[in-house]
Enzyme design. Structure first.
Site, PDB file in Angstrom:
ATOM      1  N   PRO A  27     -12.863   6.488   2.347  1.00 62.50           N
ATOM      2  CA  PRO A  27     -13.394   7.075   1.111  1.00 62.50           C
ATOM      3  C   PRO A  27     -12.632   6.531  -0.107  1.00 62.50           C
ATOM      4  CG  PRO A  27     -12.690   8.805   2.675  1.00 62.50           C
ATOM      5  CD  PRO A  27     -12.282   7.493   3.269  1.00 62.50           C
TER       6      PRO A  27
ATOM      7  N   ALA B   3      -6.832  -1.981   0.629  1.00 63.68           N
ATOM      8  CA  ALA B   3      -7.553  -2.625   1.742  1.00 63.68           C
ATOM      9  C   ALA B   3      -8.648  -3.561   1.235  1.00 63.68           C
ATOM     10  CB  ALA B   3      -8.130  -1.560   2.667  1.00 63.68           C
TER      11      ALA B   3
ATOM     12  N   ASP C 117       1.299   0.063  -0.620  1.00 61.61           N
ATOM     13  CA  ASP C 117      -0.059   0.111  -0.052  1.00 61.61           C
ATOM     14  C   ASP C 117      -0.512  -1.281   0.390  1.00 61.61           C
ATOM     15  OD1 ASP C 117       0.281   2.635  -1.092  1.00 61.61           O
ATOM     16  OD2 ASP C 117      -1.653   2.711  -2.113  1.00 61.61           O
TER      17      ASP C 117
ATOM     18  N   GLY D   8      -6.619   8.466  -1.715  1.00 61.28           N
ATOM     19  CA  GLY D   8      -5.200   8.433  -1.345  1.00 61.28           C
ATOM     20  C   GLY D   8      -4.957   7.714  -0.031  1.00 61.28           C
ATOM     21  N   LEU D   9      -6.016   7.114   0.538  1.00 65.14           N
ATOM     22  CA  LEU D   9      -5.896   6.471   1.855  1.00 65.14           C
ATOM     23  C   LEU D   9      -5.892   4.937   1.760  1.00 65.14           C
ATOM     24  CD1 LEU D   9      -8.279   8.830   3.877  1.00 65.14           C
ATOM     25  CD2 LEU D   9      -5.778   8.911   3.742  1.00 65.14           C
ATOM     26  N   GLY D  10      -5.673   4.423   0.564  1.00 68.28           N
ATOM     27  CA  GLY D  10      -5.431   2.977   0.431  1.00 68.28           C
ATOM     28  C   GLY D  10      -6.680   2.114   0.393  1.00 68.28           C
TER      29      GLY D  10
END
Ligand code: MEV
Length: 310
Positions: A80, A90, A130, A84-86
């Site tokens: 998503p 990515a 990250d 906050g999940l990078g």
């Protein structure tokens, strides 16, 4: 040219403090973004004309890594956005890898360096946490000091971040996504202003550094109770820096009973929290009941890799 994919990340300890050159521990997660680059007669992203502001990370990746003729960039994401999940790391890492992979070989250090420059440019201020985690995968310890399992060093101004490989034991985490999009740049800028102005905020950063160092030892020993206690304290400290959100606190509270510990992960202000648990199904239900989206994840996954020839 090749299709490459790169993982998202969760920061277990040390977000925000790492922007000031302090240590952090981040783990690659099994949610990936893939990027296919192919020749074209104009620059496009997912079938639309590329726009610098709308496609900020991809456009900055092109500026950093590409000097050939126009290309189509096609991305596919399981992460998503602004969670906050990078996802930005990515997308940047997988695009740069697709643009720079030659003869089917990747150069992780070069990719991580370029990807950091892109994040720093788009975000305004950034650490390489990250982007290096998305590049290397597994676990990554960022430190001002050069330690065992050193991978590469990234510098900006007076700050030095040494990037190290970290083995990841079998730990089970559930992500709780609030659904609230939070841009990293403004949150990082806000924390910087606070830490520059207030001694108490500096002390919070000092304590986060101690937590990261203790956390690294706890992860080495697979000591889930200790990891959980440190996660809980790290969450409280991030709230003191002003990057918490009531929706995050609600999810963290909801998980406490069946978790070793829980904390927000990444920049905060919304986005996601993580819980360390032996009961992922139960914790997932608790997150959903509290209004979040539960995403059970595996950690310590591969970094950037070639998926296929474009
Ligand atoms: C964001 O995932 C992590 C922060 O520490 C920013 C950064 O390291 O660039 C908040």
């Amino acid at each position: 040219m090749f299709t490459c994919s790169a993982p998202g990340k969760m920061i277990l300890f040390g977000e925000h403090a790492v922007v000031f050159g302090r240590p952090a521990l981040a783990l690659a997660i099994d949610l990936r973004i893939s990027c296919k680059v192919s020749s074209s007669d104009q620059y496009t992203v997912n079938g639309h004309a590329m726009r610098k502001r709308h496609h900020a990370y991809i456009s900055a990746s092109l500026d950093e890594a590409w000097d050939g003729p126009p290309i189509d960039v096609d991305t596919m994401s399981k992460i998503p956005a602004a969670s906050g999940l990078g996802s930005s790391a990515a997308v940047t890492v997988s695009c740069i890898a697709s643009m720079t992979s030659s003869k089917g070989r990747l150069n992780p250090e070069k990719i991580a360096r370029m990807a950091f420059e892109v994040e720093n440019k788009v975000q305004g201020i950034a650490s390489p946490t990250d982007t290096s985690t998305s590049t290397h995968g597994h676990g990554v310890l960022v430190s001002p000091h050069k330690l065992d399992d050193f991978l590469w060093k990234i510098e900006k101004g007076t700050l030095v971040w040494n990037i190290h490989h970290c083995d990841v034991p079998r730990l089970r985490f559930v992500v709780g996504y609030t659904g609230i999009h939070a841009a990293t740049g403004p949150l990082v800028a806000m924390v910087k202003k606070l830490v520059d102005a207030e001694n108490d905020a500096k002390k919070v950063i000092d304590r986060i550094e101690e937590i990261v160092l203790a956390g690294v030892e706890a992860v080495k020993k697979s000591d889930k109770r200790r990891i959980g206690d440190l996660m809980n304290e790290n969450h409280t400290l991030l709230n003191q820096l002003g990057v918490g959100h009531p929706a995050l606190d609600k999810l963290v509270e909801a998980c406490r009973k069946h978790s070793y510990g829980a904390k927000l992960t990444g920049a905060g202000g919304g986005g996601s929290m993580i819980a360390l648990t032996d009961e992922p199904d139960r914790v997932s239900k608790e997150i959903e009941m509290a209004g979040g989206e539960a995403i059970p994840i595996s950690v310590g996954c591969d970094g950037v890799r070639i998926e296929r020839r474009a």
